[in-house]
Design an enzyme around this catalytic site. Structure first.
Site, PDB file in Angstrom:
ATOM      1  N   ASP A 287      -6.856   0.487  -0.443  1.00 47.89           N
ATOM      2  CA  ASP A 287      -6.564   0.862  -1.821  1.00 47.89           C
ATOM      3  C   ASP A 287      -7.910   1.152  -2.503  1.00 47.89           C
ATOM      4  O   ASP A 287      -8.983   0.971  -1.930  1.00 47.89           O
ATOM      5  CB  ASP A 287      -5.760  -0.214  -2.553  1.00 47.89           C
ATOM      6  CG  ASP A 287      -4.977   0.383  -3.736  1.00 47.89           C
ATOM      7  OD1 ASP A 287      -5.331   1.500  -4.182  1.00 47.89           O
ATOM      8  OD2 ASP A 287      -4.038  -0.252  -4.227  1.00 47.89           O
TER       9      ASP A 287
HETATM   10  C1  BGC Z   1      -3.277   1.782  -6.830  1.00 52.91           C
HETATM   11  C2  BGC Z   1      -2.611   2.592  -5.764  1.00 52.91           C
HETATM   12  C3  BGC Z   1      -2.919   4.072  -5.954  1.00 52.91           C
HETATM   13  C4  BGC Z   1      -4.423   4.252  -5.956  1.00 52.91           C
HETATM   14  C5  BGC Z   1      -4.866   5.708  -6.084  1.00 52.91           C
HETATM   15  C6  BGC Z   1      -4.747   2.129  -6.993  1.00 52.91           C
HETATM   16  O1  BGC Z   1      -5.289   1.540  -8.129  1.00 52.91           O
HETATM   17  O2  BGC Z   1      -3.112   0.409  -6.525  1.00 52.91           O
HETATM   18  O3  BGC Z   1      -1.222   2.366  -5.781  1.00 52.91           O
HETATM   19  O4  BGC Z   1      -2.310   4.833  -4.962  1.00 52.91           O
HETATM   20  O5  BGC Z   1      -4.963   3.520  -7.044  1.00 52.91           O
HETATM   21  O6  BGC Z   1      -4.624   6.204  -7.343  1.00 52.91           O
END
Ligand code: BGC
Length: 757
Positions: A287
């Site tokens: 993530d």
């Molecule tokens: C979130 C993810 C997301 C990623 C990219 C993160 O902060 O937890 O779910 O896909 O950002 O935007």
């Protein structure tokens, strides 16, 4: 309905088209040729180029070419995220394919969570449709619009089970039940990816967040999770397995700390479960900066150690930590990680690029697509919003409204005309100008015949009592019915937007009480990103339609339901607590050794201070609220009445390996045609590990005319009754079972059967 039929017919045609494309393109349909192409390419790559594939970089469209162009030319970037302008993406792909040494195209990612320009209901609302076919269509439309913009990878579906409505990300989730979540996960993956990834309009899916994120302590986002292996395997991991079985190309690691090892460095999750047990062949992306966060968690001392821990655990791509690009080469040079890890990661990333057809053509021609918010996309958005809305209560058939008998209608509240708010969380690309608000739809439908008096009454959902409340009361007094549009704005749910108090915010309850005092019928339509605690308003209104954040076409769908053009058919995908202190409260709980029962309930106000400790029977309940929820999982009314009777199994006993049929008769006993969601629950009465009091095993939508009767029949193989037992292997244990069929998780129509060896 006709539009939806056209949509479905079109999807059948598209499917045939896809199959024809598959058959005429042996390279795409033959995984061994993908493997050969990957191997041949990998053999030509330097270590730096392989590590480059493992690096994902963010940029906005305006600066992407200047900020990332050179790194792409040097082969240092495998994927970009958050660039959405098609010309910019085409230029980045041109640089990658024409100006980098090996011409490797980019994965271009975006959070396309519940629609792209056309916004579908939030995923929790989509789960409330209990209609995987429709959810698949919604994902297909989202993929088509995203693909037209040059995107080829979405960070969806989010399939974190959660039992905590405080957690803001419940909006993105399929709710509390593993079986419902499994069906939603598979539907979304198929909707995004189709049968063939290289077909036009298809994008790669990413099942996230692996795993356990939804169990964040106290519903605070990113908080610690402590989950026994029993809980993990029997609840939280199941939707991920379903997503992978449906073909999910990628997995995203969760931010959270699972039992002391953050998911991003969790070998049990990434190696043992994902690779060894499930044989997942796609790749795992971290993530956002979650590799860097390993040292903030306190697992590692510095970024270098974090990179080593993540890659060793099985993270293949680094989203925005810049740690793989900085440290992996050195870690290999110093013999601290096996170079085979890099080969394996790069190979999986390249394989997806081949499967997407990007090596054959990485350019996007938007004119090859129908355009944004095409009629079929809007039709799906409308139908999904319609089927997602849950009628929680409807005293004396307050709904539907009889338009013919209305002269004046008061439309009150902060969410009646809020084009952006009805879209919900994670709508980076959603266009609020496309939104049809409830007020706009009501005016369009009733404007000529009914005098609609609109009073917003509150600037936001959090506003306090103001003189505008008096205007709302006046409007209600002068009207036949008061329609209140309440709830929470999109900013109150989603990532990092958790709440400790999940009542209607601000002075909405006070507004309800004042409108109630007018004596006029009060209908509450609630738009929200989570289950709310509605105890302080539930008795003050005649009906509650819970519409979630319904998306672009929310106003049309809600108006259809209010006016009885269609009957509500959404069912709760998550339990609605009476008060927040009950959380976690979920239907598939354990019985405990001292289950509560109604005859022992007392009110805290009536407790005799000097009574003995045992006076309440010593059971598992709170002194200050009932042990049941306000509305159970699976609940949802319609404008007709349905009755179930005569539940039977085709046999009293089945052997392991056999299939059992459970059936009941379902009748529309009312006077309105409507959809019903029939649900099958099972209880394994005794297990080598204690089993939940009920588990959803099957569900199906039926449409019945007034008086119509049908037989609801579900088949269960004994494997469907398996659970992860003491040795954490799936096992079906012989013994007694109960089975229920009904319209909610609290149904009482029960039968039983035994499994024998
Ligand atoms: C979130 C993810 C997301 C990623 C990219 C993160 O902060 O937890 O779910 O896909 O950002 O935007």
């Amino acid at each position: 309905m006709k539009e939806l039929f056209l949509v479905l017919a079109r999807s059948a045609i598209l499917y045939l088209g896809i199959m024809a494309a598959v058959m005429s393109n042996p390279l795409q349909s033959d995984p061994s040729s993908v493997q050969q192409r990957v191997d041949a390419l990998l053999a030509r790559m330097t270590l730096a180029e392989k590590i480059g594939q493992m690096n994902q970089q963010h940029s906005d469209a305006a600066t992407a070419v200047s900020s990332l162009g050179d790194a792409i030319r040097r082969g240092e970037v495998g994927s970009v995220l958050n660039v959405v302008d098609v010309d910019t993406i085409n230029e980045l792909q041109r640089i990658a394919t024409e100006e980098s040494r090996l011409g490797i195209p980019l994965l271009v990612a975006r959070d396309v969570i519940h629609g792209f320009k056309t916004i579908m209901p939030i995923p929790l609302g989509q789960a409330a449709t209990w209609n995987p076919g429709l959810v698949q269509e919604a994902a297909r439309m989202a993929a088509r619009e995203a693909a037209a913009s040059g995107l080829n990878w979405t960070f969806a579906p989010m399939i974190d089970i959660t039992r905590d409505p405080r957690w803001g990300r419940i909006a993105e989730s399929p709710g509390e039940d593993p079986y419902l979540a499994e069906t939603m996960a598979a539907a979304m993956v198929l909707g995004f990816q189709g049968e063939e990834l290289s077909a036009p309009g298809r994008i790669a899916a990413c099942a996230k967040h692996f795993a356990g994120y939804g169990a964040a302590e106290s519903g605070r986002d990113y908080a610690t999770t402590n989950l026994s292996e029993y809980e993990l395997r029997n609840y939280y991991l199941r939707p991920f397995k379903a997503a992978i079985d449906a073909g999910a190309s990628t997995i995203m690691a969760s931010f959270s700390d699972l039992n002391g090892v953050p998911a991003t460095a969790n070998e049990f999750l990434m190696r043992q479960v994902l690779r060894e047990e499930w044989r997942f062949e796609g790749f795992v992306v971290s993530d956002w900066a979650s590799i860097r966060q390993l040292s903030i968690h306190g697992l590692t001392e510095n970024d270098r150690e974090s990179g080593k821990a993540a890659v060793s655990a099985g993270i293949d791509m680094d989203m925005m930590s810049h740690i793989f690009s900085r440290y992996l080469a050195g870690l290999i040079e110093d013999g601290e990680i096996d170079p085979a890890l890099i080969d394996a990661a790069a190979a999986k990333i390249l394989a997806l690029k081949f499967r997407l057809g990007l090596f054959d053509n990485a350019q996007t021609d938007p004119s090859a697509y129908p355009g944004f918010a095409a009629p079929d996309a809007l039709a799906v958005a409308r139908e999904a919003a319609l089927q997602s809305a849950v009628l929680l209560k409807n005293d004396d058939r307050a709904l539907p409204l009889d338009a013919g008998k209305l002269d004046r209608l008061a439309v009150i509240g902060p969410l009646a005309d809020a084009p952006y708010e009805q879209l919900g969380t994670w709508i980076f690309d959603g266009d609020p100008r496309l939104s049809v608000t409830p007020l706009a739809a009501l005016r369009a439908r009733l404007g000529d015949t009914v005098d609609i008096r609109y009073v917003r009454a509150m600037k936001t959902s959090r506003s306090r009592v103001s003189p505008a409340f008096d205007d709302a009361v006046e409007a209600a007094k002068e009207s036949d019915v008061a329609l209140l549009f309440l709830g929470e704005e999109s900013i109150l749910s989603g990532e990092a937007h958790s709440r400790a108090n999940i009542d209607l915010p601000g002075d909405q309850a006070e507004l309800v009480r004042r409108i109630r005092a007018t004596g006029k019928p009060v209908i509450a339509v609630i738009l929200a990103g989570r289950p709310l605690t509605l105890s302080n308003v539930v008795d003050e209104v005649d009906a509650i339609l819970f519409a979630w954040h319904p998306g672009t076409m929310g106003g049309e769908a809600i108006t259809d339901l209010l006016l009885g053009v269609a009957s509500p058919s959404g069912r709760l995908p998550a339990t609605f607590p009476r008060m927040v202190g009950q959380v976690p409260i979920y239907y598939n709980q354990k019985n405990t050794g001292k289950p509560p029962s109604d005859d022992k309930i007392v009110s805290i106000d009536e407790i005799d201070t000097h009574a003995p400790q045992t006076s309440f029977g010593m059971t598992a309940f709170h002194l200050d609220t009932h042990y049941t929820p306000l509305f159970p999982f699976g609940h949802g009314l319609s404008y007709t009445t349905f009755e179930y009777h005569d539940i039977v199994t085709d046999r009293d006993e089945i052997r392991l390996g056999d299939t059992l049929k459970v059936r009941a008769t379902l009748v529309n006993t009312g006077d309105t045609p409507a959809d019903e969601v029939a649900q099958l629950y099972v209880r394994d009465l005794a297990g080598s590990l204690t089993r939940p009091v009920r588990e959803l095993k099957r569900y199906r939508r039926f449409r019945l005319e007034p008086g119509e009767e049908t037989v609801v029949e579900f088949e269960l193989h004994t494997d469907d009754l398996a659970f992860f037992g003491r040795d954490m292997q799936a096992v079906t244990e012989p013994g007694g079972f109960h089975a229920w069929i009904g319209g909610s998780s609290d149904t009482t129509l029960r039968t039983g059967f035994r499994i024998v060896e």
